[in-house]
Write a protein that holds these residues in place. Structure first.
Motif, short mmCIF file in Angstrom:
data_model
loop_
_atom_site.label_atom_id
_atom_site.label_comp_id
_atom_site.label_asym_id
_atom_site.label_seq_id
_atom_site.Cartn_x
_atom_site.Cartn_y
_atom_site.Cartn_z
N GLU A 1 0.83 -1.21 0.00
CA GLU A 1 0.00 0.00 0.00
C GLU A 1 0.86 1.27 0.00
N ASN A 2 0.63 2.10 -1.01
CA ASN A 2 1.37 3.35 -1.14
C ASN A 2 0.47 4.34 -1.88
N ARG A 3 -0.08 5.25 -1.14
CA ARG A 3 -1.08 6.17 -1.71
C ARG A 3 -0.51 7.02 -2.85
N VAL A 4 0.68 7.54 -2.66
CA VAL A 4 1.28 8.42 -3.68
C VAL A 4 1.52 7.66 -4.98
N THR A 5 2.13 6.47 -4.86
CA THR A 5 2.42 5.67 -6.05
C THR A 5 1.13 5.28 -6.77
N TYR A 6 0.14 4.84 -6.00
CA TYR A 6 -1.11 4.40 -6.62
C TYR A 6 -1.81 5.56 -7.32
N GLN A 7 -1.92 6.70 -6.66
CA GLN A 7 -2.61 7.82 -7.26
C GLN A 7 -1.87 8.38 -8.48
N SER A 8 -0.55 8.35 -8.44
CA SER A 8 0.24 8.84 -9.57
C SER A 8 0.04 7.95 -10.80
N LEU A 9 0.17 6.62 -10.59
CA LEU A 9 -0.01 5.68 -11.69
C LEU A 9 -1.46 5.70 -12.18
N SER A 10 -2.38 5.80 -11.25
CA SER A 10 -3.79 5.82 -11.61
C SER A 10 -4.12 7.05 -12.46
N LEU A 11 -3.50 8.18 -12.14
CA LEU A 11 -3.71 9.41 -12.91
C LEU A 11 -3.22 9.24 -14.34
N VAL A 12 -2.01 8.67 -14.49
CA VAL A 12 -1.45 8.45 -15.83
C VAL A 12 -2.35 7.52 -16.63
N VAL A 13 -2.79 6.44 -16.00
CA VAL A 13 -3.66 5.47 -16.67
C VAL A 13 -4.98 6.12 -17.10
N ASN A 14 -5.56 6.88 -16.21
CA ASN A 14 -6.84 7.51 -16.52
C ASN A 14 -6.73 8.56 -17.61
N VAL A 15 -5.62 9.31 -17.60
CA VAL A 15 -5.41 10.33 -18.64
C VAL A 15 -5.28 9.69 -20.01
N LEU A 16 -4.46 8.65 -20.10
CA LEU A 16 -4.26 7.98 -21.39
C LEU A 16 -5.54 7.29 -21.87
N ARG A 17 -6.30 6.75 -20.93
CA ARG A 17 -7.55 6.09 -21.31
C ARG A 17 -8.62 7.07 -21.75
N SER A 18 -8.54 8.30 -21.25
CA SER A 18 -9.59 9.28 -21.56
C SER A 18 -9.36 9.99 -22.89
N VAL A 19 -8.14 9.92 -23.42
CA VAL A 19 -7.85 10.58 -24.70
C VAL A 19 -8.33 9.70 -25.85
N PRO A 20 -9.21 10.21 -26.71
CA PRO A 20 -9.66 9.41 -27.87
C PRO A 20 -8.48 8.96 -28.71
N PHE A 21 -8.56 7.74 -29.24
CA PHE A 21 -7.41 7.16 -29.92
C PHE A 21 -6.95 7.99 -31.11
N LEU A 22 -7.87 8.53 -31.89
CA LEU A 22 -7.47 9.33 -33.06
C LEU A 22 -6.67 10.56 -32.65
N ILE A 23 -7.06 11.19 -31.54
CA ILE A 23 -6.31 12.35 -31.06
C ILE A 23 -4.93 11.92 -30.56
N LEU A 24 -4.89 10.82 -29.81
CA LEU A 24 -3.61 10.30 -29.32
C LEU A 24 -2.69 9.95 -30.48
N LEU A 25 -3.28 9.39 -31.53
CA LEU A 25 -2.52 9.01 -32.72
C LEU A 25 -1.80 10.21 -33.32
N ILE A 26 -2.50 11.32 -33.39
CA ILE A 26 -1.93 12.54 -33.99
C ILE A 26 -0.94 13.21 -33.03
N VAL A 27 -1.32 13.29 -31.75
CA VAL A 27 -0.45 13.94 -30.77
C VAL A 27 0.89 13.22 -30.64
N MET A 28 0.87 11.90 -30.79
CA MET A 28 2.09 11.11 -30.60
C MET A 28 2.99 11.03 -31.82
N ILE A 29 2.63 11.67 -32.92
CA ILE A 29 3.43 11.57 -34.15
C ILE A 29 4.91 11.89 -33.93
N PRO A 30 5.27 13.00 -33.26
CA PRO A 30 6.71 13.27 -33.03
C PRO A 30 7.39 12.17 -32.22
#
Length: 221
Positions: free
Chosen positions: A50-79
């Motif tokens: 149990e580690n609140r900071v680690t869990y919340q940090s990873l959970s934030l990254v996961v949620n952000v990437l999951r919330s971005v529509p794939f087509l937008i992510l596809l374009i944003v990640m081109i570089p």
């Protein structure tokens, strides 16, 4: 509508490209998403590490990437894709954004599968003096095999759909074929064939996953 003049070699090549995109993306998704899901589970409240900071940090990254529509992510990640894969086009250029989109999704599925296990499994390992690594490798993951396999199948099916979307920026595969010929050149027969192939691929993946899960489940009984 006629299928006599279809370029079947081109359709076959596009189908193989889609399979390659899905296969390699799924491999990297599992390699990244599985340990990420395990860490999310272990660092959650009331778990072994149990580690609140680690869990919340990873959970934030996961949620952000999951919330971005794939087509937008596809374009944003081109570089970034050009740096990682050397190109943003074709099969090679589609894999990084596919993995970036699917790995967090798969990690969350793995976390949920582990959460559904009987808490007594972890408690029994603790009583026997097992450390966190031993508990995960020798108890939790074996117990969760069927659920994780089902999560892999769901992720693979999701990747098939995402791989088709990558055709918008020249990602190759059936999506690219449908866009260039079916949409831009108004060849409805090409569009229909690509859709049918995608449907068949999804059905085959689901059937294979169900049979494999049933076989593993029967062996563990």
């Amino acid at each position: 509508m006629s299928f006599d003049n279809l370029d079947w070699p081109l359709i076959l090549e596009a189908t193989l490209d889609t399979l390659l995109m899905t296969g390699f993306s799924l491999l990297f998704t599992v390699l990244i998403g599985l340990p990420l899901g395990v860490i999310l589970f272990l660092t959650a409240k009331g778990q072994l590490l149990e580690n609140r900071v680690t869990y919340q940090s990873l959970s934030l990254v996961v949620n952000v990437l999951r919330s971005v529509p794939f087509l937008i992510l596809l374009i944003v990640m081109i570089p970034l894709t050009r740096v990682l894969a050397g190109t943003s086009l074709g099969v090679q250029g589609s894999i990084p954004p596919l993995v970036a989109s699917a790995a967090p999704f798969f990690a969350r599925l793995v976390e949920n599968v582990l959460r559904e296990l009987d808490p007594g499994v972890s408690e029994a390992c603790r009583a026997m003096g097992a450390n966190s690594r031993q508990t995960v490798l020798m108890a939790l993951l074996p117990e969760a095999t069927t659920g994780i396999l089902a999560a892999i199948v769901v992720t693979a099916i999701t990747l098939v759909g995402y791989s088709a979307m990558s055709g918008v920026i020249g990602g190759g595969g059936l999506g690219d074929l449908a866009l260039r010929f079916g949409y831009q050149r108004y060849q409805s027969d090409v569009m229909l064939v690509t859709v049918l192939i995608l449907v068949v691929l999804v059905q085959l993946l689901q059937m294979f996953g169900d049979k494999l899960a049933a076989m593993i489940h029967s062996k563990t009984q």
